[in-house]
Design a protein around this motif. Structure first.
Motif, PDB file in Angstrom:
ATOM      1  N   UNK A 118       0.829  -1.210   0.000  1.00 35.00           N
ATOM      2  CA  UNK A 118       0.000   0.000   0.000  1.00 35.00           C
ATOM      3  C   UNK A 118       0.858   1.252   0.000  1.00 35.00           C
ATOM      4  N   UNK A 119       1.913   1.260   0.793  1.00 36.66           N
ATOM      5  CA  UNK A 119       2.778   2.449   0.848  1.00 36.66           C
ATOM      6  C   UNK A 119       3.615   2.590  -0.423  1.00 36.66           C
ATOM      7  N   UNK A 123       1.757   7.126  -2.775  1.00 41.42           N
ATOM      8  CA  UNK A 123       2.940   7.915  -2.412  1.00 41.42           C
ATOM      9  C   UNK A 123       2.823   8.679  -1.098  1.00 41.42           C
ATOM     10  N   UNK A 124       1.648   9.210  -0.772  1.00 43.10           N
ATOM     11  CA  UNK A 124       1.558  10.029   0.439  1.00 43.10           C
ATOM     12  C   UNK A 124       0.940   9.304   1.631  1.00 43.10           C
ATOM     13  N   UNK A 125       0.781   8.002   1.542  1.00 46.19           N
ATOM     14  CA  UNK A 125       0.255   7.222   2.661  1.00 46.19           C
ATOM     15  C   UNK A 125       1.309   7.176   3.764  1.00 46.19           C
ATOM     16  N   UNK A 126       1.022   7.804   4.898  1.00 43.00           N
ATOM     17  CA  UNK A 126       2.035   7.896   5.955  1.00 43.00           C
ATOM     18  C   UNK A 126       1.858   6.858   7.052  1.00 43.00           C
ATOM     19  N   UNK A 144       8.426   1.319   7.796  1.00 41.97           N
ATOM     20  CA  UNK A 144       8.551   0.465   6.603  1.00 41.97           C
ATOM     21  C   UNK A 144       9.787   0.854   5.801  1.00 41.97           C
ATOM     22  N   UNK A 145      10.017   2.156   5.622  1.00 35.57           N
ATOM     23  CA  UNK A 145      11.183   2.610   4.856  1.00 35.57           C
ATOM     24  C   UNK A 145      12.494   2.281   5.560  1.00 35.57           C
ATOM     25  N   UNK A 149      13.884   0.406   2.712  1.00 35.83           N
ATOM     26  CA  UNK A 149      14.540   1.446   1.932  1.00 35.83           C
ATOM     27  C   UNK A 149      13.558   2.357   1.224  1.00 35.83           C
ATOM     28  N   UNK A 150      14.100   3.373   0.575  1.00 39.35           N
ATOM     29  CA  UNK A 150      13.256   4.335  -0.123  1.00 39.35           C
ATOM     30  C   UNK A 150      13.752   4.487  -1.552  1.00 39.35           C
ATOM     31  N   UNK A 151      12.941   4.895  -2.463  1.00 37.49           N
ATOM     32  CA  UNK A 151      11.487   4.969  -2.363  1.00 37.49           C
ATOM     33  C   UNK A 151      10.863   3.574  -2.459  1.00 37.49           C
TER      34      UNK A 151
END
Length: 180
Positions: A118-119, A123-126, A144-145, A149-151
């Motif tokens: 989902x995240x 993109x803006x799901x915090x 989660x990141x 990792x990101x993105x």
């Protein structure tokens, strides 16, 4: 028997053979494959992440997109309701079942999977909170990141997803770090 009758009988025989092959072999085989695929879509370890591509978006506010996304993810066979907090970009998923009925390991594995998916797709799901009758679990994008990792959207490629997410979910110690 003349030549025309032989041709008609031959064509009729071929048609009967083809009809039987389609009815008793091809159609049942296709149905079995579809049923197997549907079963695989309810488990994080066998889920096909490519279906999430249809639900990629920059913003959380679209309720039908959220509903469609979670119908394509594991635990899709459990009745649920959604609450979207567009201001804080937080999603609450209220499952209408208990963790005990579903199985604790399955729930934990599937919730980690669903949160990452989902995240990665929104993109803006915090944050996401999952409520079950008697239990509640929350995940933040930061949490989660830190692990993946990101993105996160880079994970949505099938090979990368299998390696970076699905394979790690086989290890319950890995999954357990999200529930401490």
């Amino acid at each position: 028997m003349n030549k025309k009758s032989k041709v008609i009988i031959s064509l009729l025989a071929i048609a009967v053979v083809l009809f039987c092959a389609i009815q008793f072999w091809i159609i049942p085989t296709n149905r079995a494959k579809e049923a197997e695929y549907a079963r695989n879509q309810t488990d994080a370890l066998t889920h096909d992440i490519s279906v999430v591509e249809d639900y990629k978006t920059s913003y959380i506010g679209n309720a039908s997109n959220i509903s469609g996304l979670f119908e394509a993810l594991p635990l899709n066979n459990i009745s649920k309701k959604f609450e979207i907090n567009s201001e804080d970009c937080i999603l609450t998923v209220n499952y209408l079942d208990t963790v005990w009925n579903i199985g604790e390991e399955k729930v934990q594995r599937d919730l980690v999977y669903n949160s990452v998916a989902a995240m990665a797709a929104i993109d803006n799901l915090s944050g996401i909170t999952y409520n079950f009758s008697g239990d509640s679990y929350s995940f933040t994008r930061e949490q989660i990141e830190d692990v993946f990792g990101t993105p996160l959207s880079n994970l949505l490629k099938q090979e990368k997803w299998s390696e970076e997410v699905q394979n790690k979910l086989n290890d319950m110690d890995f999954v357990g770090q999200f529930f401490k």
